[in-house]
Motif scaffolding. Structure first.
Motif, PDB file in Angstrom:
ATOM      1  N   ASN A 150       0.818  -1.217   0.000  1.00  0.00           N
ATOM      2  CA  ASN A 150       0.000   0.000   0.000  1.00  0.00           C
ATOM      3  C   ASN A 150       0.847   1.261   0.000  1.00  0.00           C
ATOM      4  OD1 ASN A 150       0.833   0.239   2.676  1.00  0.00           O
ATOM      5  ND2 ASN A 150      -1.015  -0.672   3.479  1.00  0.00           N
ATOM      6  N   ILE A 151       0.174   2.349  -0.309  1.00  0.00           N
ATOM      7  CA  ILE A 151       0.781   3.675  -0.263  1.00  0.00           C
ATOM      8  C   ILE A 151      -0.100   4.533   0.650  1.00  0.00           C
ATOM      9  CG2 ILE A 151       1.306   5.778  -1.585  1.00  0.00           C
ATOM     10  CD1 ILE A 151       1.941   3.952  -3.986  1.00  0.00           C
ATOM     11  N   SER A 152       0.508   5.171   1.626  1.00  0.00           N
ATOM     12  CA  SER A 152      -0.234   5.997   2.580  1.00  0.00           C
ATOM     13  C   SER A 152       0.394   7.379   2.680  1.00  0.00           C
ATOM     14  CB  SER A 152      -0.232   5.342   3.973  1.00  0.00           C
ATOM     15  OG  SER A 152      -0.737   4.030   3.915  1.00  0.00           O
ATOM     16  N   MET A 153      -0.445   8.362   3.027  1.00  0.00           N
ATOM     17  CA  MET A 153       0.037   9.719   3.310  1.00  0.00           C
ATOM     18  C   MET A 153      -0.613  10.194   4.596  1.00  0.00           C
ATOM     19  SD  MET A 153       0.124  12.093  -0.077  1.00  0.00           S
ATOM     20  CE  MET A 153       1.064  11.661  -1.517  1.00  0.00           C
ATOM     21  N   GLY A 154       0.138  10.929   5.402  1.00  0.00           N
ATOM     22  CA  GLY A 154      -0.408  11.408   6.665  1.00  0.00           C
ATOM     23  C   GLY A 154       0.037  12.809   7.006  1.00  0.00           C
ATOM     24  N   GLY A 155      -0.776  13.463   7.807  1.00  0.00           N
ATOM     25  CA  GLY A 155      -0.503  14.824   8.267  1.00  0.00           C
ATOM     26  C   GLY A 155      -1.773  15.427   8.808  1.00  0.00           C
ATOM     27  N   THR A 156      -2.099  16.621   8.337  1.00  0.00           N
ATOM     28  CA  THR A 156      -3.380  17.248   8.642  1.00  0.00           C
ATOM     29  C   THR A 156      -4.213  17.181   7.362  1.00  0.00           C
ATOM     30  OG1 THR A 156      -2.567  19.437   8.002  1.00  0.00           O
ATOM     31  CG2 THR A 156      -2.324  18.817  10.330  1.00  0.00           C
ATOM     32  N   PRO A 157      -5.524  17.408   7.426  1.00  0.00           N
ATOM     33  CA  PRO A 157      -6.342  17.275   6.210  1.00  0.00           C
ATOM     34  C   PRO A 157      -5.887  18.135   5.039  1.00  0.00           C
ATOM     35  CG  PRO A 157      -7.743  17.369   8.144  1.00  0.00           C
ATOM     36  CD  PRO A 157      -6.350  17.651   8.616  1.00  0.00           C
ATOM     37  N   ASP A 158      -5.202  19.245   5.291  1.00  0.00           N
ATOM     38  CA  ASP A 158      -4.768  20.097   4.177  1.00  0.00           C
ATOM     39  C   ASP A 158      -3.263  20.069   3.926  1.00  0.00           C
ATOM     40  OD1 ASP A 158      -3.902  21.524   6.342  1.00  0.00           O
ATOM     41  OD2 ASP A 158      -4.977  23.366   5.863  1.00  0.00           O
ATOM     42  N   ASN A 159      -2.521  19.225   4.638  1.00  0.00           N
ATOM     43  CA  ASN A 159      -1.067  19.225   4.449  1.00  0.00           C
ATOM     44  C   ASN A 159      -0.428  17.915   4.933  1.00  0.00           C
ATOM     45  OD1 ASN A 159       1.502  20.248   3.809  1.00  0.00           O
ATOM     46  ND2 ASN A 159       1.787  20.989   5.891  1.00  0.00           N
ATOM     47  N   PRO A 160      -0.114  17.008   4.013  1.00  0.00           N
ATOM     48  CA  PRO A 160       0.599  15.803   4.443  1.00  0.00           C
ATOM     49  C   PRO A 160       2.039  16.140   4.799  1.00  0.00           C
ATOM     50  CG  PRO A 160       0.423  15.839   2.066  1.00  0.00           C
ATOM     51  CD  PRO A 160      -0.345  17.034   2.569  1.00  0.00           C
ATOM     52  N   ILE A 161       2.563  15.451   5.812  1.00  0.00           N
ATOM     53  CA  ILE A 161       3.959  15.662   6.198  1.00  0.00           C
ATOM     54  C   ILE A 161       4.799  14.422   5.907  1.00  0.00           C
ATOM     55  CG2 ILE A 161       3.446  17.391   7.956  1.00  0.00           C
ATOM     56  CD1 ILE A 161       3.902  15.114  10.049  1.00  0.00           C
ATOM     57  N   MET A 162       4.112  13.320   5.561  1.00  0.00           N
ATOM     58  CA  MET A 162       4.834  12.098   5.249  1.00  0.00           C
ATOM     59  C   MET A 162       4.063  11.271   4.237  1.00  0.00           C
ATOM     60  SD  MET A 162       2.877   9.459   6.615  1.00  0.00           S
ATOM     61  CE  MET A 162       4.027   8.130   6.693  1.00  0.00           C
TER      62      MET A 162
END
Length: 197
Positions: A89-101
């Protein structure tokens, strides 16, 4: 003319997210579409992103405790090979308007290099889309290509006891940091690429 007036009437301290927040430096959640398109050209298919905001975030976007504490929104997608079998899988995380990873995980079974071609395709596309298409020019870490970096890591891990995950960090490609991790489980190997802003 009316739209111009409306724009000037919005106060600066409005609660609406500004475009600066939506498109801060580096990648955004919208880059998943570019990754999906590039992968499909290589016969690797990606599902629609699923948002995760509950306690299971750590299952998809946890990479370190210090980073997990700043992540309250995560999206994850499944990736499949041309045979329809799951690759990871591919995931992205952060805040709803700005991924940090962003994180790409590819499972390889039964051998370390069983899915090496897919690992290289997924990781190269992630790097080119989220950081820059400039590896050949900058050659970070002295590696002439993404493939050279992955090959070196594969050899070092194969020569190790394989009881401890191998980690390799690359900086100097862009503003982001790249972390490659290889670890073994009882019946497979996990290749993980982490892109950190």
């Amino acid at each position: 003319m009316i739209s111009a007036i409306v724009i000037f009437l919005i106060p600066e301290n409005s609660s609406m997210p500004s475009s600066d927040n939506l498109y801060q430096s580096g990648f955004t959640f919208y880059d998943v579409e570019k990754i999906k398109e590039s992968l499909s050209e290589k016969n690797i298919f990606m599902s629609i992103p699923t948002p995760i905001t509950d306690h299971t975030i750590e299952n998809y976007c946890a990479i370190r405790d210090d980073i997990l504490s700043t992540i309250n929104y995560c999206t994850t997608t499944a990736i499949q090979g041309p045979d329809g079998k799951s690759l990871g899988n591919i995931s992205m995380g952060g805040t709803p308007d700005n991924p940090i990873m962003a994180l790409a995980l590819v499972e390889s079974s039964p051998f370390l290099d069983s899915k090496f071609n897919e690992v290289e395709i997924v990781f190269k596309i992630m790097i080119e889309t989220l950081v820059c298409d400039c590896w050949d020019e900058k050659q970070p870490g002295g590696f002439e290509s993404v493939n050279a970096w992955l090959e070196t890591a594969k050899i070092k891990f194969a020569e190790s006891s394989q009881t401890i995950p191998l980690k390799s960090t690359i900086t100097g490609l862009g503003d982001e940091t790249l972390i490659l991790e290889i670890k073994s489980t009882s019946d497979s190997y996990s290749w993980t690429l982490i892109v950190l802003k």
